[in-house]
Design an enzyme around this catalytic site. Structure first.
Site, mmCIF file in Angstrom:
data_model
loop_
_atom_site.group_PDB
_atom_site.id
_atom_site.type_symbol
_atom_site.label_atom_id
_atom_site.label_comp_id
_atom_site.label_asym_id
_atom_site.label_seq_id
_atom_site.Cartn_x
_atom_site.Cartn_y
_atom_site.Cartn_z
ATOM 1 C CB VAL A 63 -51.024 40.489 -15.602
ATOM 2 C CG1 VAL A 63 -51.401 41.931 -15.920
ATOM 3 C CG2 VAL A 63 -50.078 40.394 -14.422
ATOM 4 C CB SER A 141 -35.903 46.246 -13.877
ATOM 5 O OG SER A 141 -35.047 46.762 -12.872
ATOM 6 C CE1 TYR A 154 -39.092 43.700 -10.028
ATOM 7 C CE2 TYR A 154 -36.814 44.313 -10.430
ATOM 8 C CZ TYR A 154 -38.163 44.589 -10.526
ATOM 9 O OH TYR A 154 -38.583 45.753 -11.139
ATOM 10 C CB ALA A 156 -34.542 35.308 -12.591
ATOM 11 C CB SER A 157 -39.151 38.017 -13.125
ATOM 12 O OG SER A 157 -38.996 39.311 -12.565
ATOM 13 C CE LYS A 158 -39.816 43.766 -13.668
ATOM 14 N NZ LYS A 158 -40.994 44.268 -14.384
ATOM 15 C CB ILE A 187 -39.070 54.805 -11.019
ATOM 16 C CG1 ILE A 187 -38.194 54.360 -12.203
ATOM 17 C CG2 ILE A 187 -39.992 55.955 -11.408
ATOM 18 C CD1 ILE A 187 -37.223 55.376 -12.731
HETATM 19 P P1 NAP Z 1 -46.479 50.032 -8.568
HETATM 20 O O1 NAP Z 1 -46.572 51.464 -8.241
HETATM 21 O O2 NAP Z 1 -46.635 49.022 -7.494
HETATM 22 O O3 NAP Z 1 -47.497 49.723 -9.760
HETATM 23 C C1 NAP Z 1 -47.650 48.407 -10.244
HETATM 24 C C2 NAP Z 1 -49.130 48.104 -10.382
HETATM 25 O O4 NAP Z 1 -49.251 46.759 -10.899
HETATM 26 C C3 NAP Z 1 -49.871 48.153 -9.029
HETATM 27 O O5 NAP Z 1 -51.085 48.854 -9.153
HETATM 28 C C4 NAP Z 1 -50.102 46.683 -8.755
HETATM 29 O O6 NAP Z 1 -51.251 46.422 -7.975
HETATM 30 C C5 NAP Z 1 -50.290 46.132 -10.156
HETATM 31 N N1 NAP Z 1 -50.189 44.694 -10.161
HETATM 32 C C6 NAP Z 1 -49.388 43.901 -9.384
HETATM 33 N N2 NAP Z 1 -49.646 42.620 -9.626
HETATM 34 C C7 NAP Z 1 -50.625 42.578 -10.564
HETATM 35 C C8 NAP Z 1 -51.326 41.529 -11.194
HETATM 36 N N3 NAP Z 1 -51.073 40.255 -10.897
HETATM 37 N N4 NAP Z 1 -52.266 41.840 -12.109
HETATM 38 C C9 NAP Z 1 -52.557 43.127 -12.395
HETATM 39 N N5 NAP Z 1 -51.926 44.172 -11.826
HETATM 40 C C10 NAP Z 1 -50.976 43.895 -10.903
HETATM 41 O O7 NAP Z 1 -45.062 49.727 -9.229
HETATM 42 P P2 NAP Z 1 -44.157 50.568 -10.265
HETATM 43 O O8 NAP Z 1 -42.951 50.959 -9.536
HETATM 44 O O9 NAP Z 1 -44.959 51.567 -11.003
HETATM 45 O O10 NAP Z 1 -43.742 49.381 -11.226
HETATM 46 C C11 NAP Z 1 -44.289 49.208 -12.519
HETATM 47 C C12 NAP Z 1 -43.362 48.271 -13.294
HETATM 48 O O11 NAP Z 1 -42.087 48.882 -13.398
HETATM 49 C C13 NAP Z 1 -43.147 46.929 -12.591
HETATM 50 O O12 NAP Z 1 -43.087 45.909 -13.546
HETATM 51 C C14 NAP Z 1 -41.796 47.098 -11.941
HETATM 52 O O13 NAP Z 1 -41.117 45.881 -11.773
HETATM 53 C C15 NAP Z 1 -41.103 47.988 -12.961
HETATM 54 N N6 NAP Z 1 -39.968 48.724 -12.407
HETATM 55 C C16 NAP Z 1 -40.139 49.590 -11.346
HETATM 56 C C17 NAP Z 1 -39.031 50.244 -10.852
HETATM 57 C C18 NAP Z 1 -39.129 51.206 -9.688
HETATM 58 O O14 NAP Z 1 -38.070 51.564 -9.139
HETATM 59 N N7 NAP Z 1 -40.309 51.652 -9.308
HETATM 60 C C19 NAP Z 1 -37.769 50.034 -11.413
HETATM 61 C C20 NAP Z 1 -37.641 49.160 -12.471
HETATM 62 C C21 NAP Z 1 -38.762 48.512 -12.976
HETATM 63 P P3 NAP Z 1 -51.038 46.231 -6.394
HETATM 64 O O15 NAP Z 1 -50.582 47.568 -5.875
HETATM 65 O O16 NAP Z 1 -52.393 45.828 -5.922
HETATM 66 O O17 NAP Z 1 -49.984 45.177 -6.235
#
Ligand code: NAP
Length: 266
Positions: A63, A141, A154, A156-158, A187
């Site tokens: 991305v 988030s 993190y 700041a980005s969100k 999550i």
């Molecule tokens: P996840 O299971 O790690 O899934 C995120 C996916 O994005 C992974 O497959 C990752 O690939 C991919 N990714 C990372 N960098 C990338 C890039 N530069 N280009 C393309 N794809 C990329 O995480 P998740 O927990 O589902 O999180 C999804 C979103 O929800 C994120 O934005 C996270 O900040 C947000 N979020 C999560 C939580 C939580 O508690 N889980 C809470 C609040 C917000 P790799 O595995 O190869 O890095």
């Protein structure tokens, strides 16, 4: 009834966690799902998306790379005819107090979480503007709404993702494009398991974080997918510019133990 019948949905971060759950849910709701992720694919799991939506596609792309994202959108337009929905779930975790974060680490998080979201939106907006129709759901988030100890880069980005979302909602509303944001609590995904859910993470701190979710548990990726579906569907036809916490009450207020005193601790 299938709530996304006939629509084409591009989902970033689709190989894992929230992005994958969203891809699967959208496919089951009738969308043609196009997944994008760094990872090769969700392995055998992506097959579930293809089973639900045989026209589903998966692209390996970063991305942070504008050209790569534009190429995915171009091939989606060619093969699927449109991009009706964008969900930006690609993201990474990182943190620490400012005095310990290197400028490189800071930049990496902003590049993936904030600039990546910007580039995804930028890639789909020309076709959405041309059609005067579109729907963007970003994933921020609870840590973009309020501070969290050690969360500076993190968070700041969100926080940036939330304001980018609101500004896009303002800029594109009259062009038929809705833009909303889901703000998940903690999550249970691979990303969560690599940090808070990891055995190396202190169990008592994990428990305290869990308790801040007033439902007394961490969330499931499917629960974020359900919220993204609502925002992307016509059920939310008058909703735009919203940052929707889907957090089990994490941001409802500060729990200090009075609930337990009242015998309501579950
Ligand atoms: P996840 O299971 O790690 O899934 C995120 C996916 O994005 C992974 O497959 C990752 O690939 C991919 N990714 C990372 N960098 C990338 C890039 N530069 N280009 C393309 N794809 C990329 O995480 P998740 O927990 O589902 O999180 C999804 C979103 O929800 C994120 O934005 C996270 O900040 C947000 N979020 C999560 C939580 C939580 O508690 N889980 C809470 C609040 C917000 P790799 O595995 O190869 O890095």
């Amino acid at each position: 009834m299938s709530r996304l019948e006939g629509q084409v949905a591009l989902i970033t971060g689709a190989a894992s966690g929230i992005g994958f759950a969203t891809a699967l849910r959208f496919a089951r709701e009738g969308a043609t799902v196009v997944g994008l992720d760094l990872a090769e694919s969700a392995g055998g799991e992506w097959k579930q998306v293809e089973d639900a939506a045989p026209a589903a596609r998966f692209h390996v792309a970063d991305v942070r790379d504008a050209d790569a994202q534009n190429a995915v959108v171009a091939s989606t337009l060619e093969e699927c005819g449109a991009v009706d929905i964008l969900v930006t779930a690609a993201g990474i975790a990182n943190g620490g107090p400012v005095h310990l974060i290197t400028p490189e680490d800071w930049q990496h998080v902003q590049d993936v979480n904030l600039k990546g979201t910007f580039l995804s939106a930028k890639a789909v907006l020309p076709t959405m503007l041309e059609r005067k129709r579109g729907n963007i759901v970003t994933i921020a988030s609870v840590e973009g709404i309020e501070g969290a100890e050690g969360g500076s880069t993190y968070n700041a980005s969100k926080g940036g993702v939330i304001l980018l979302t609101k500004n896009m909602a303002m800029d594109y509303g009259r062009m038929g494009i809705r833009v909303n944001c889901v703000c998940p609590g903690f999550i249970d995904t691979p990303l969560f398991r690599s940090v808070v859910g990891n055995d190396a993470f202190p169990a008592e701190v994990r428990e305290r974080i869990k308790t801040q979710h007033k439902l007394g548990r961490f969330g499931k990726p499917e629960e974020i997918a359900g919220a993204a579906l609502f925002l992307a569907s016509d059920d939310a036809s008058f909703v735009t510019g919203v940052a929707l916490p889907v957090d089990g009450g994490f941001t409802a207020g500060h729990g200090v133990g009075v609930v337990e005193m009242m015998g309501l601790g579950g």
